[in-house]
Design a protein around this motif. Structure first.
Motif: not given
Length: 120
Positions: A20-25, A53-56, A67-79
């Protein structure tokens, strides 16, 4: 106006995977907690996972840990939520949520949800 656009849901067989992806704007989210809740038919919404916010630092419900792994890309405002070894009981509408803290994130911003269906 804040918008959360989820994608990646669908139908998968038990044991399969989805991402799953979630793009925030609409604002800067770099200091916010981002995460996922889900709601199965006839059940209350429940917490799935969150990431700071840091992903740490990450948090998981016991039912998805390992089973699930969450991650984020702050440059893309995406989780992202990588879901492996899916089970029929993971079937639910998955909601992206963004808030100021893990405890208070339910009062933050919510996406429209994306359906995940796991067949047995």
């Amino acid at each position: 106006q804040v918008d959360l656009l989820e994608s990646g849901g669908g139908l998968v067989q038990a044991g399969g995977s989805l991402r799953l992806s979630c793009a925030a704007s609409g604002r800067t989210f770099s200091s916010y907690v981002m995460g996922w809740f889900r709601q199965a038919p006839g059940k209350e919404r429940e917490f799935v996972a969150a990431i700071n916010w840091s992903g740490g630092v990450t948090f998981y419900a016991d039912s998805v840990k390992g089973r699930f792994t969450i991650s984020r890309a702050n440059a893309k405002n995406t989780v992202y939520l990588q879901m492996n070894s899916l089970k029929p009981e993971d079937t639910a509408v998955y909601y992206c949520v963004v808030g100021q803290g893990v405890v208070t994130m339910k009062t933050g911003y919510w996406g429209q949800g994306t359906q995940v269906t796991v067949s047995s």
